[in-house]
Enzyme design. Structure first.
Site, PDB file in Angstrom:
ATOM      1  N   GLU A  86       8.952  14.558  11.555  1.00 29.31           N
ATOM      2  CA  GLU A  86       9.872  14.817  10.446  1.00 29.31           C
ATOM      3  C   GLU A  86      11.138  13.973  10.521  1.00 29.31           C
ATOM      4  OE1 GLU A  86       9.628  17.186   7.837  1.00 29.31           O
ATOM      5  OE2 GLU A  86       7.536  17.435   8.384  1.00 29.31           O
ATOM      6  N   ASP A 130       9.854  13.223  -2.432  1.00 32.02           N
ATOM      7  CA  ASP A 130       8.522  13.828  -2.488  1.00 32.02           C
ATOM      8  C   ASP A 130       8.396  14.880  -3.586  1.00 32.02           C
ATOM      9  OD1 ASP A 130      10.105  15.820  -1.438  1.00 32.02           O
ATOM     10  OD2 ASP A 130       8.801  16.259   0.271  1.00 32.02           O
ATOM     11  N   THR A 158      15.597  17.887   1.213  1.00 33.98           N
ATOM     12  CA  THR A 158      14.912  18.376   2.404  1.00 33.98           C
ATOM     13  C   THR A 158      15.954  18.437   3.511  1.00 33.98           C
ATOM     14  OG1 THR A 158      12.764  17.450   1.792  1.00 33.98           O
ATOM     15  CG2 THR A 158      13.146  17.870   4.122  1.00 33.98           C
TER      16      THR A 158
END
Length: 259
Positions: A44, A62, A67
Site C-alpha cells: 500500500e 481509483d 485514500t
C-alpha cells in the site's frame, strides 16, 4: 479439481508444509499481526514502516476519493466516514469533525467536494492525537482484520491463508460486486474445497490467489498483481503456510525482507 493438477501443486511444496503443527499460531498472534501490517504496508505504501502510515493521505485515482491511514480508508467507500464518526465520538471538536457533512455527502463517489483544500492537512494534524491512531486501529480490526481472520479460520486456513484473506478484504472490501472479497472467495470455492471441507489447503489457496488476480485486473488502478504474484504466491510455493520468517518478497519491483 483435477488429480493431475493437485499432484503438480503438491510437488511444488516442500516437506515442511505437509502437516500443520497442532500449536501453529494464527494471524491474530501479535508477532504475526505485526508481520501482516508490514506486508500490507509494503504493497500500500512501499514501506515496511506501517506505523508511519497513520498520516498518509492521497487520491490514488481509483475512483474511491481520498485514500488514507494505515489500511487505506476511503472517502468514497464509507470506511473513512465510519472512522471519523468514531473519532468525533471519542474526541468531540477534533480537527476532522467539521468535515463530517462533506464525508457523508461524497460517500459512494470519488468527489472531493467540501473536503478540499483543508481536509488532507486536517487528517495529518489529527494523527498527532493518540486517540485518532487508536480509532484507526479499532476500525482496521473491526472491518478488515477481525472478519478476515475469523472467516479464514472457519475455512481451516493457517496463517498465510488468513493473511491472503485479510489483504484481499483490505483492497476489495466486503461488498457484493464481482471484484469484492466475497466474490473472490466464491470463485475460489468453485474450483477447490478449503481444508474445513476436506480440501487440500495449498490447492485451495492457489485457487483463491487466482481469483484474487482476476479481480485485481478488473480495475486499472489495481492491475499490478505483484502483491500476489511476487509476494503471497512466493510464500505459498515455498510451503510457508505459517508465514514464518525469514520472508523475502517483491512488490512493484521493490524487494523486501523480514528476517
Amino acid at each position: 479439481m483435477a488429480r493431475a493438477f493437485l499432484a503438480a501443486v503438491r510437488r511444488l511444496i516442500p516437506v515442511r508444509a505437509a502437516a500443520a503443527p497442532a500449536d501453529a499460531t494464527g494471524l491474530d498472534d501479535p508477532a504475526k499481526k505485526e508481520l501482516a501490517m508490514r506486508l500490507v504496508a509494503s504493497a500500500e505504501n512501499s514501506s515496511l514502516d506501517w506505523e508511519a502510515q497513520y498520516a498518509y493521505i492521497e487520491d490514488i485515482g481509483d475512483g474511491r476519493g481520498y485514500t488514507a491511514g494505515i489500511i487505506g480508508f476511503c472517502s468514497g467507500t464509507g470506511d473513512m466516514l465510519d472512522l471519523v464518526e468514531l473519532y468525533a465520538g471519542r474526541r468531540p471538536g477534533n480537527a476532522l469533525a467539521p468535515y463530517l457533512p462533506a464525508l457523508r455527502a461524497v460517500d459512494g463517489s470519488d468527489s472531493h467536494e467540501g473536503l478540499d483544500p483543508g481536509f488532507p492537512d486536517a487528517w495529518r494534524r489529527a494523527t498527532g492525537d493518540r486517540e485518532f491512531r487508536r480509532a484507526q486501529d479499532h476500525e482496521r480490526d473491526r472491518v478488515y482484520f477481525g472478519p478476515a481472520v475469523r472467516r479464514a479460520k472457519a475455512d481451516g486456513l493457517r496463517t498465510l491463508g488468513q493473511f491472503a484473506y485479510y489483504d484481499a478484504l483490505v483492497m476489495h472490501g466486503g461488498g457484493d460486486d464481482r471484484a469484492s472479497f466475497g466474490s473472490i472467495r466464491a470463485r475460489a470455492l468453485g474450483r477447490a474445497r478449503p481444508p474445513a471441507e476436506g480440501g487440500d489447503e495449498v490447492a485451495y489457496l492457489h485457487a483463491f490467489l487466482d481469483a484474487r488476480v482476476w479481480a485485481m485486473r478488473q480495475e486499472e488502478a489495481h492491475s499490478d498483481t505483484s502483491r500476489v504474484d511476487t509476494a503471497q504466491r512466493v510464500f505459498l510455493r515455498e510451503g510457508n503456510l505459517d508465514l514464518d520468517p525469514p520472508l523475502d518478497w517483491q512488490v512493484y519491483g521493490d524487494g523486501y525482507r523480514i528476517g
